[in-house]
Design an enzyme around this catalytic site. Structure first.
Site, PDB file in Angstrom:
ATOM      1  N   HIS A  35       0.831  -1.207   0.000  1.00 32.70           N
ATOM      2  CA  HIS A  35       0.000   0.000   0.000  1.00 32.70           C
ATOM      3  C   HIS A  35       0.865   1.256   0.000  1.00 32.70           C
ATOM      4  O   HIS A  35       2.020   1.240   0.420  1.00 32.70           O
ATOM      5  CB  HIS A  35      -1.022  -0.005   1.153  1.00 32.70           C
ATOM      6  CG  HIS A  35      -0.489   0.283   2.517  1.00 32.70           C
ATOM      7  ND1 HIS A  35      -0.941  -0.385   3.633  1.00 32.70           N
ATOM      8  CD2 HIS A  35       0.434   1.160   2.982  1.00 32.70           C
ATOM      9  CE1 HIS A  35      -0.307   0.077   4.697  1.00 32.70           C
ATOM     10  NE2 HIS A  35       0.536   1.019   4.323  1.00 32.70           N
ATOM     11  N   GLU A  87      -5.109   0.804   0.464  1.00 31.54           N
ATOM     12  CA  GLU A  87      -4.905  -0.620   0.669  1.00 31.54           C
ATOM     13  C   GLU A  87      -5.089  -1.385  -0.644  1.00 31.54           C
ATOM     14  O   GLU A  87      -5.646  -0.844  -1.601  1.00 31.54           O
ATOM     15  CB  GLU A  87      -5.906  -1.143   1.707  1.00 31.54           C
ATOM     16  CG  GLU A  87      -5.758  -0.511   3.088  1.00 31.54           C
ATOM     17  CD  GLU A  87      -4.533  -1.037   3.868  1.00 31.54           C
ATOM     18  OE1 GLU A  87      -3.576  -1.523   3.244  1.00 31.54           O
ATOM     19  OE2 GLU A  87      -4.567  -0.953   5.113  1.00 31.54           O
TER      20      GLU A  87
HETATM   21  C1  GLP Z   1       1.543   3.396   7.250  1.00 33.39           C
HETATM   22  C2  GLP Z   1       1.481   4.703   6.457  1.00 33.39           C
HETATM   23  C3  GLP Z   1       2.220   4.596   5.137  1.00 33.39           C
HETATM   24  C4  GLP Z   1       3.589   4.000   5.365  1.00 33.39           C
HETATM   25  C5  GLP Z   1       3.455   2.623   5.971  1.00 33.39           C
HETATM   26  C6  GLP Z   1       4.787   1.938   6.200  1.00 33.39           C
HETATM   27  O1  GLP Z   1       0.624   2.464   6.834  1.00 33.39           O
HETATM   28  N1  GLP Z   1       0.148   5.113   6.200  1.00 33.39           N
HETATM   29  O2  GLP Z   1       2.312   5.885   4.551  1.00 33.39           O
HETATM   30  O3  GLP Z   1       4.287   3.944   4.150  1.00 33.39           O
HETATM   31  O4  GLP Z   1       2.801   2.783   7.230  1.00 33.39           O
HETATM   32  O5  GLP Z   1       5.294   2.247   7.462  1.00 33.39           O
HETATM   33  P1  GLP Z   1       6.778   2.000   7.914  1.00 33.39           P
HETATM   34  O6  GLP Z   1       7.592   3.046   7.198  1.00 33.39           O
HETATM   35  O7  GLP Z   1       6.785   2.217   9.384  1.00 33.39           O
HETATM   36  O8  GLP Z   1       7.137   0.640   7.494  1.00 33.39           O
END
Ligand code: GLP
Length: 255
Positions: free
Chosen positions: A138, A143
């Site tokens: 995503h 999603e």
């Molecule tokens: C959340 C955010 C996204 C992000 C994702 C990954 O779902 N809405 O924008 O890319 O987390 O997070 P992380 O960078 O902590 O793996």
């Protein structure tokens, strides 16, 4: 689409911050689309360093964040409002009036989403959108199965996303079920995209994004259609890529 593989997360962060800084130096009134999650934290640290040590000026920059949980007040430590102020804005000379983050407490959310789109256009459109990627592919909170042309709206979070983010909450019940998110169409309208990923947990999503077919089941694959997208990953996140990729962006040298 340019894919760049760096040795380490620190190098991913430095390059991504340099690309953002370069835009701000060329266009002091740049409109930045910003992301949350652990991935962009290194980029934000480096931007703060560039501001403090090199005088990178954010006073005229406008920002729009990708997303926010529905129902969390701005002061909630897991709200994206709190995250952005703690990890970035309070360390910069950004003008609070130029900061936009979806309001998960808005009374009329559809109206808020419509206005968010309008505000982006009124600001001149996004010059650069920074993106992380979910383990399920995503982007923002679009999603799997999200319309590839979608605009800012409310999305129901996948179980996998809620589980991935549960580490930040006391228990699963506290993890919000809904979020306001820019749509995939909104993101694709940005003039430049930078998508970051680090760690082995993102390897499959990155392989699909860079080398798989474009599909709503892996929303990040849409970046293949963007005319100016840079995907910067560290070695572990690149582990499932089958082609060779450079460690530096392509620079055109004219004789
Ligand atoms: C959340 C955010 C996204 C992000 C994702 C990954 O779902 N809405 O924008 O890319 O987390 O997070 P992380 O960078 O902590 O793996």
């Amino acid at each position: 689409m340019e894919v760049i593989v760096k040795e380490s997360y620190d190098e991913v962060s430095r390059l991504s911050a340099e690309l953002i800084a370069d835009l701000i130096r060329r266009k002091p009134r740049a409109v930045l689309g910003l992301a949350t999650g652990s991935t962009p934290l290194g980029t934000y640290k480096e931007l703060i360093r560039l501001h403090k040590e090199d005088g990178l000026d954010f006073s005229k920059v406008t920002t729009f964040n990708l997303d926010e949980y529905v129902g969390l007040v701005h002061e909630h430590p897991q709200s994206y409002h709190f995250f952005m102020w703690e990890n970035l804005f309070k360390h910069l000379n950004v003008n609070a009036k130029n900061v936009h983050i979806p309001d998960g407490t808005a009374k009329d959310i559809p109206e808020f989403c419509r206005k968010y789109e309008e505000d982006i256009i009124r600001a001149g459109g996004l010059d650069l959108q920074l993106l992380g990627i979910g383990g399920n592919g995503h982007i923002a909170f679009n999603e799997p199965g999200s319309s590839l042309g979608s605009r800012t709206r409310v999305k129901t979070l996948d179980d996998r996303t809620r589980q991935d983010n549960a580490r930040f909450f006391r228990n699963m019940n506290e993890v919000p079920r809904y979020a306001i998110t820019m749509g995939i169409g909104t993101i694709m309208d940005a003039r430049q995209l930078i998508l970051l990923a680090n760690g082995a947990g993102k390897a499959e999503a990155i392989a699909n994004t860079c080398e798989g077919p474009i599909t709503a089941i892996v929303p990040a694959t849409i970046v293949q259609l963007h005319p100016k997208a840079t995907i910067i990953v560290d070695k572990p996140a690149s582990a499932k890529l089958t082609r060779e990729y450079p460690a530096e962006p392509h620079v055109l040298v004219l004789a």
